[in-house]
Write a protein that holds these residues in place. Structure first.
Motif, PDB file in Angstrom:
ATOM      1  N   THR A 152     -23.791  55.123 -16.234  1.00 20.01           N
ATOM      2  CA  THR A 152     -22.957  54.807 -15.106  1.00 20.01           C
ATOM      3  C   THR A 152     -23.487  53.268 -14.539  1.00 20.01           C
ATOM      4  O   THR A 152     -24.033  53.336 -13.289  1.00 20.01           O
ATOM      5  N   PRO A 153     -23.263  52.245 -15.434  1.00 21.70           N
ATOM      6  CA  PRO A 153     -23.572  50.976 -14.748  1.00 21.70           C
ATOM      7  C   PRO A 153     -22.548  50.480 -13.776  1.00 21.70           C
ATOM      8  O   PRO A 153     -21.711  51.255 -13.733  1.00 21.70           O
ATOM      9  N   ALA A 154     -23.120  49.419 -12.860  1.00 18.93           N
ATOM     10  CA  ALA A 154     -22.049  49.006 -11.943  1.00 18.93           C
ATOM     11  C   ALA A 154     -20.871  48.544 -12.551  1.00 18.93           C
ATOM     12  O   ALA A 154     -20.781  47.748 -13.505  1.00 18.93           O
ATOM     13  N   ALA A 155     -19.819  48.765 -11.606  1.00 23.14           N
ATOM     14  CA  ALA A 155     -18.391  48.152 -12.382  1.00 23.14           C
ATOM     15  C   ALA A 155     -18.564  46.480 -12.136  1.00 23.14           C
ATOM     16  O   ALA A 155     -19.111  46.153 -11.192  1.00 23.14           O
ATOM     17  N   PRO A 156     -17.592  46.072 -12.574  1.00 27.11           N
ATOM     18  CA  PRO A 156     -17.455  44.663 -12.966  1.00 27.11           C
ATOM     19  C   PRO A 156     -17.122  44.162 -11.279  1.00 27.11           C
ATOM     20  O   PRO A 156     -16.040  44.876 -10.806  1.00 27.11           O
ATOM     21  N   ALA A 157     -17.415  43.080 -11.173  1.00 23.49           N
ATOM     22  CA  ALA A 157     -17.357  42.630  -9.606  1.00 23.49           C
ATOM     23  C   ALA A 157     -15.757  42.421  -9.164  1.00 23.49           C
ATOM     24  O   ALA A 157     -15.331  42.554  -8.266  1.00 23.49           O
TER      25      ALA A 157
END
Length: 396
Positions: free
Chosen positions: A59-64
């Motif tokens: 669950t990485p951070a979503a693209p900016a």
């Protein structure tokens, strides 16, 4: 083998061209803690193809520039990202029953859900592979994923077989136009969607849920767009704009515009073809704007009323204001012209019904126009009501 499926998919599009040429529950006001936002869905929600995207199970951070990150920025928080590329509604149910997201869901205020596209896309790919007798083990998923993102390059074709290629493509189009498997998938999604909602409400009983429907990435492509639309409209019947337990975000309608996806097709120059159905940067911005607008609709207070204005030598302006019960306060705005640009003159709290100022912004013997707007603060985000009536006065 990979060249064969790409060739036939390309010919399918070329043939199509030639044929045509011929609501939710508001979360509690709070404290100073930001909202907890959790995102579920497939590659669309995950921001596949955008700069910063990583295909990880952690669950990485979503693209900016993804709609998920843009929504989180509006909410002044970070998203809990449970969107997984390739997921269909069955996968989403499996994730929710796995308890992996339970801790985040228990504290969640806002949920976004984008699911259903793969319920049609994955069986569609399987139908094409079965039709051309393609062995799945002969296809490199990583290469196909890259081709979807960056575009297919048409391989060298055996011109002597063109008639046969077109015959096969035409037959496949006919088969796909009324396919029992695709109809069944669309019907099955409706039940799965209700299961997903039930699980979300069970695990996050106080959360607002915003659900996107399914858009047609091939809407502008001749024949193919019409074929896809048949099943997309069928699966979209599972969503309701009047549902009491979630708010529908209609992405189907705005995504009729070509530039909102990464699909690129110039049939005058068919050597390179991009069939990437994911939202472009502009597409993600549109989805985020729709979600943010829905959040504002859910939390904006009722309009304030500007009752009267008074000006004398001691106080340049006194304004009497009626504020709705759901507002935390108001802003008083002014302009030199009724249809001009209004600027903030000051603000008051819910208990301050009279606003007085000797501000140097107001010049004596000059007429100004005034209006107020109510606001409330929810989890650190300020939501404004609609502008009030406009009154004018000449400053003493």
């Amino acid at each position: 083998m990979r060249k064969r499926i790409c060739s036939f998919l390309t010919l399918l599009c070329l043939l199509a061209a030639s044929i045509c040429a011929s609501p939710g529950t508001a979360y509690a006001k709070a404290s100073g803690q930001p909202a907890v936002y959790t995102a579920f869905g497939d590659s669309i929600a995950a921001g596949y193809g955008l700069s910063g995207y990583t295909d990880s199970q952690d669950t990485p951070a979503a693209p900016a520039k993804s709609y998920q990150a843009l929504t989180a920025a509006f909410l002044k928080t970070k998203s809990q990202n449970y969107a997984v590329t390739g997921s269909d509604s069955d996968d989403c149910i499996e994730l929710l029953t796995s308890q992996k997201a339970d801790a985040d869901l228990a504290a969640t205020d806002v949920i976004t859900l984008s699911i259903g596209s793969n319920d049609l896309l994955l069986p569609f790919i399987q139908i094409v592979m079965d039709y051309f007798q393609i062995d799945p083990s002969a296809i490199d998923p990583a290469q196909i994923e890259d081709q979807i993102k960056n575009g297919f390059t048409l391989p060298q074709l055996d011109l002597s077989q063109m008639a046969e290629y077109y015959k096969k493509a035409e037959a496949l189009l006919t088969e796909l136009s009324d396919h029992a498997t695709l109809h069944a998938q669309a019907r099955a999604f409706a039940e799965n969607f209700q299961t997903i909602l039930s699980l979300l409400h069970e695990k996050a009983p106080d959360a607002e849920i915003y659900v996107t429907n399914i858009y047609n990435p091939f809407a502008f492509l001749p024949k193919i767009g019409e074929l896809a639309d048949r099943y997309i409209q069928e699966i979209n019947q599972a969503f309701s704009k009047d549902a009491p337990d979630y708010t529908l975000i209609d992405v189907y309608t705005p995504f009729q515009e070509q530039e909102l996806t990464n699909v690129q097709a110039d049939f005058q120059q068919p050597a390179s073809l991009s069939l990437d159905p994911h939202p472009s940067v502009q597409g993600h911005a549109v989805i985020a704007d729709l979600i943010i607008r829905a959040c504002k609709d859910a939390h904006s207070p009722k309009p304030a009323v500007l009752r009267s204005l008074y000006s004398d030598s001691k106080k340049k302006l006194t304004a009497q204001i009626k504020l709705p019960a759901d507002a935390d306060g108001y802003q008083l705005l002014y302009a030199a012209d009724k249809k001009g640009t209004y600027k903030k003159l000051g603000k008051g709290t819910s208990g301050q019904k009279s606003f007085q100022t000797s501000s140097k912004k107001l010049k004596s013997q000059k007429t100004y126009y005034f209006k107020v707007r109510s606001y409330q603060v929810v989890k650190g985000v300020t939501y404004y009501g609609k502008d009030s009536n406009i009154l004018k006065i000449k400053i003493s």
